[in-house]
Write an enzyme that holds these catalytic residues in place. Structure first.
Site, mmCIF file in Angstrom:
data_model
loop_
_atom_site.group_PDB
_atom_site.id
_atom_site.type_symbol
_atom_site.label_atom_id
_atom_site.label_comp_id
_atom_site.label_asym_id
_atom_site.label_seq_id
_atom_site.Cartn_x
_atom_site.Cartn_y
_atom_site.Cartn_z
ATOM 1 N N LYS A 1 0.664 -1.323 0.096
ATOM 2 C CA LYS A 1 0.118 -0.170 -0.046
ATOM 3 C C LYS A 1 0.836 1.136 -0.036
ATOM 4 C CE LYS A 1 -4.188 1.227 2.405
ATOM 5 N NZ LYS A 1 -5.159 1.262 3.754
HETATM 6 C C1 E4P Z 1 -8.249 1.558 4.186
HETATM 7 O O1 E4P Z 1 -7.578 1.289 3.305
HETATM 8 C C2 E4P Z 1 -8.168 2.960 4.653
HETATM 9 O O2 E4P Z 1 -6.725 3.222 5.188
HETATM 10 C C3 E4P Z 1 -9.297 3.068 5.694
HETATM 11 O O3 E4P Z 1 -10.733 2.692 5.198
HETATM 12 C C4 E4P Z 1 -9.557 4.470 6.087
HETATM 13 O O4 E4P Z 1 -10.770 4.651 6.872
HETATM 14 P P1 E4P Z 1 -11.028 5.951 7.926
HETATM 15 O O5 E4P Z 1 -11.235 7.185 7.001
HETATM 16 O O6 E4P Z 1 -12.333 5.420 8.653
HETATM 17 O O7 E4P Z 1 -10.007 5.926 8.886
#
Ligand code: E4P
Length: 219
Positions: free
Chosen positions: A87
């Site tokens: 990622k």
């Molecule tokens: C996933 O890949 C993201 O990091 C995550 O969905 C972020 O979610 P949030 O905005 O609820 O922290």
């Protein structure tokens, strides 16, 4: 549509996997910290544990923000397990790193995406997944779901193969709206997945069926 779970909590990941409908998992540094996982070795071991539960892609985020650092870190992460997807944040060096990983057969997830322009850049670099953050746009009174529609339209115009992984999904309704918008994947907390089961008429209907069955079979 693929279902990913958005957590680093092993118990929740197991619970979702046991449903038999889980396709992957996403994590981020905040989610790892929430579970109290600190230090490179512990973090890497935790990723391995997640990969042993999830039969599908598991996103592991780089901490480096410079090109060389991201390449070094991403290669280490990719070697942990075949399920690992690296990622990478949506920044200039991140896009360069995604191109490198794509050229070298390493899957990527471009994260922190908030605009259609960023989505075009990630697709051009060959990202496997693109993570537009629906909930965080809603948080600042912008339309997160509209972004999913825009990106779907653009990707379909050019047959970009990057999969739209709707992230920052905060409710069961978000999941349904993402499906309507044509997201390839939705990543969400366990509570949002479980919320999809719920309907009062299902509960009422089942109670009635069981009551009728019991009455008819009384001795
Ligand atoms: C996933 O890949 C993201 O990091 C995550 O969905 C972020 O979610 P949030 O905005 O609820 O922290």
């Amino acid at each position: 549509m693929k279902f990913f779970i958005d957590t680093a909590n092993l118990a929740q990941i197991k619970e979702a996997a046991e449903l038999g409908i889980l396709d992957g998992c996403t994590t981020n540094p905040s989610l790892m910290a929430k579970e109290g996982i600190t230090g490179d070795k512990n973090v890497w071991n935790h990723y391995k544990k997640i990969c042993e539960i999830v039969d599908g892609d598991v996103s592991a985020e780089v901490i480096s923000t410079d090109y060389k650092g991201m390449i070094e870190e991403g290669k280490k992460l990719a070697k942990l397990h075949k399920n690992i997807v690296v990622k990478v944040p949506m920044i200039k060096d991140g896009i360069r790193a995604i191109k490198y990983f794509t050229d070298n057969g390493i899957k990527t997830n471009c994260t922190l995406v908030f605009s259609p322009g960023q989505a075009i850049l990630a697709a051009k670099a060959g990202a496997t997944y693109l993570s537009p953050f629906v909930g965080r746009l809603d948080d600042i009174n912008l339309d997160g779901m509209e972004l999913i529609h825009q990106i779907r339209h653009i990707y379909d115009n050019y047959q970009f193969e990057t999969q739209i992984l709707a992230a920052s999904v905060r409710s069961s309704l978000h999941i349904v709206k993402c499906a309507e918008a044509g997201a390839d994947v939705v990543t969400c907390p366990l509570s949002s997945i479980m919320g999809l089961f719920t309907h009062p008429l299902t509960d009422k209907g089942l109670a009635q069926f069981l009551a009728d069955h019991a009455k008819a079979n009384q001795k």
